[in-house]
Design an enzyme around this catalytic site. Structure first.
Site, PDB file in Angstrom:
ATOM      1  N   ASP A 167       0.790  -1.402  -0.028  1.00  0.00           N
ATOM      2  CA  ASP A 167      -0.128   0.035   0.102  1.00  0.00           C
ATOM      3  C   ASP A 167       0.753   1.346  -0.092  1.00  0.00           C
ATOM      4  OD1 ASP A 167       1.026  -0.304   2.622  1.00  0.00           O
ATOM      5  OD2 ASP A 167      -1.151  -0.015   3.649  1.00  0.00           O
ATOM      6  N   GLU A 168       1.989   1.002   0.362  1.00  0.00           N
ATOM      7  CA  GLU A 168       3.093   2.162   0.414  1.00  0.00           C
ATOM      8  C   GLU A 168       3.103   2.871  -1.044  1.00  0.00           C
ATOM      9  OE1 GLU A 168       6.405   2.029   2.775  1.00  0.00           O
ATOM     10  OE2 GLU A 168       5.701   0.455   3.821  1.00  0.00           O
ATOM     11  N   TYR A 170      12.093   2.712  -1.736  1.00  0.00           N
ATOM     12  CA  TYR A 170      11.360   1.608  -1.496  1.00  0.00           C
ATOM     13  C   TYR A 170      10.190   1.453  -2.134  1.00  0.00           C
ATOM     14  CZ  TYR A 170       8.203  -1.955   0.364  1.00  0.00           C
ATOM     15  OH  TYR A 170       7.062  -2.807   0.748  1.00  0.00           O
ATOM     16  N   ARG A 193      11.954   9.186  11.305  1.00  0.00           N
ATOM     17  CA  ARG A 193      12.437   8.757  10.082  1.00  0.00           C
ATOM     18  C   ARG A 193      12.131   9.876   9.079  1.00  0.00           C
ATOM     19  NH1 ARG A 193       8.867   4.078   7.892  1.00  0.00           N
ATOM     20  NH2 ARG A 193      10.512   2.716   8.906  1.00  0.00           N
TER      21      ARG A 193
END
Length: 332
Positions: free
Chosen positions: A122-123, A148, A271
């Site tokens: 889902d990212e 990513y 992050r």
């Protein structure tokens, strides 16, 4: 589909899928895994040798991939570099595996005319505001935030192009955050669990308000089997179990379940580019293919996961010290 080739089948989600297939079907599974740091041969221990064949190798090795496709009826592609923190530290392996590796597999699927299912995340959709009532659907535009997620988005688009341009028999699934057995201790839930087991205070990025939509890996596995069996070629299906929780609540729940004070954790530097919220709308999968999650109670699934890590220290301990040393060097 009696012969399945599973790429990345010694990784977290892939190994859970292999266990699920053996337990719920009569398929034979060939696992192709490069056994990088995130792959663990021990994750496949106990599975019958007449049902599971292991091949150590890289999905960018076109000759090996071609040989394995020749003996498979269908391919499920889990292999990926998948940790956001690592992609921020060194993006190159994510390009090699997620883009070139997927291309190599698609070309083999094209040559051999094999059924191909591509596992994504889902990212690729970016993130949602914390107070946004919407959830991701199959029509949500891609808006990846990290090396990513951008390479996973690229691999999804490759699959779609090979379906349209070359007639490859492929489907795609984008899943929310998984938890369960065999997950590397660099990931959020197992890192906190193993910290408590080691007597280390858990670490929480920023204020911990970031929301993730959690699904047990076994539910992910059952959804993939459903898509293989019933999914329409060229279609994308979102997999989720309505498990939205913010990171602060998850850490405090882990601590409480493990007999610690709920506030016995430390806030650390957030992050870079940390996505705010993921949320999956799996209506299409449920209504068109009839899939339902079995682990609808997140707390029950988390409790079982804590038990697994408590009982399997020999599996996670060899990599724990290196992970904590890496994060300590970043102040996290």
């Amino acid at each position: 589909m009696s012969r399945l080739l599973v790429t990345g089948g010694a990784g977290f989600i892939g190994s859970n899928f292999v266990h699920h297939v053996v337990g719920h079907t009569d398929h034979h599974v060939t696992v192709l895994d490069a056994l990088t740091y995130a792959g663990n041969r021990r994750s496949l221990e106990g599975l019958p040798e007449d049902r599971v064949t292991f091949v150590e190798g890289d999905i960018t090795d076109a000759t090996l991939v071609d040989q394995l496709f020749a003996d498979a009826d269908a391919v499920v592609h889990y292999a990926a570099e998948s940790h956001n923190d690592n992609s921020l530290n060194d993006p190159r392996p994510f390009l090699d595996t997620n883009i070139i590796g997927t291309y190599t597999l698609l070309e083999a699927a094209r040559r051999h005319d094999r059924r191909f299912h591509h596992i994504s995340t889902d990212e690729v959709y970016g993130d949602l505001e914390l107070d946004d009532p919407e959830r991701f659907t199959e029509s949500t535009p891609y808006n990846p935030s990290s090396p990513y997620s951008s390479t996973k988005a690229g691999s999804d688009l490759l699959v779609r192009a090979w379906v349209r341009s070359f007639g490859v028999q492929a489907t795609i699934s984008n899943c929310s955050n998984n938890y369960g057995p065999y997950q590397h201790v660099e990931k959020f839930i197992p890192r906190q669990i193993t910290n408590v087991l080691r007597g280390i205070r858990p670490k929480l990025y920023g204020a911990g308000e970031n929301v993730r939509d959690w699904i047990h890996a076994d539910d992910h596995s059952s959804a993939v089997l459903t898509i293989l069996d019933k999914g329409a070629i060229g279609e994308t299906y979102l997999i989720g179990a309505d498990g939205e929780r913010n990171n602060k609540d998850v850490v405090e729940l882990i601590l409480t379940m493990m007999g610690q004070p709920a506030d016995a954790y430390d806030h650390v530097t957030d992050r870079a580019g940390h996505d705010l919220r993921y949320a999956i709308d799996s209506t299409k999968l449920r209504t068109e293919l009839g899939w339902r999650p079995q682990f609808s109670d997140f707390e029950a699934g988390l409790s079982a996961t804590i038990d697994w890590y408590r009982d399997n220290e020999s599996w996670w301990a060899p990599s724990k010290d290196a992970v904590e040393a890496f994060y300590a060097g970043k102040g996290q």
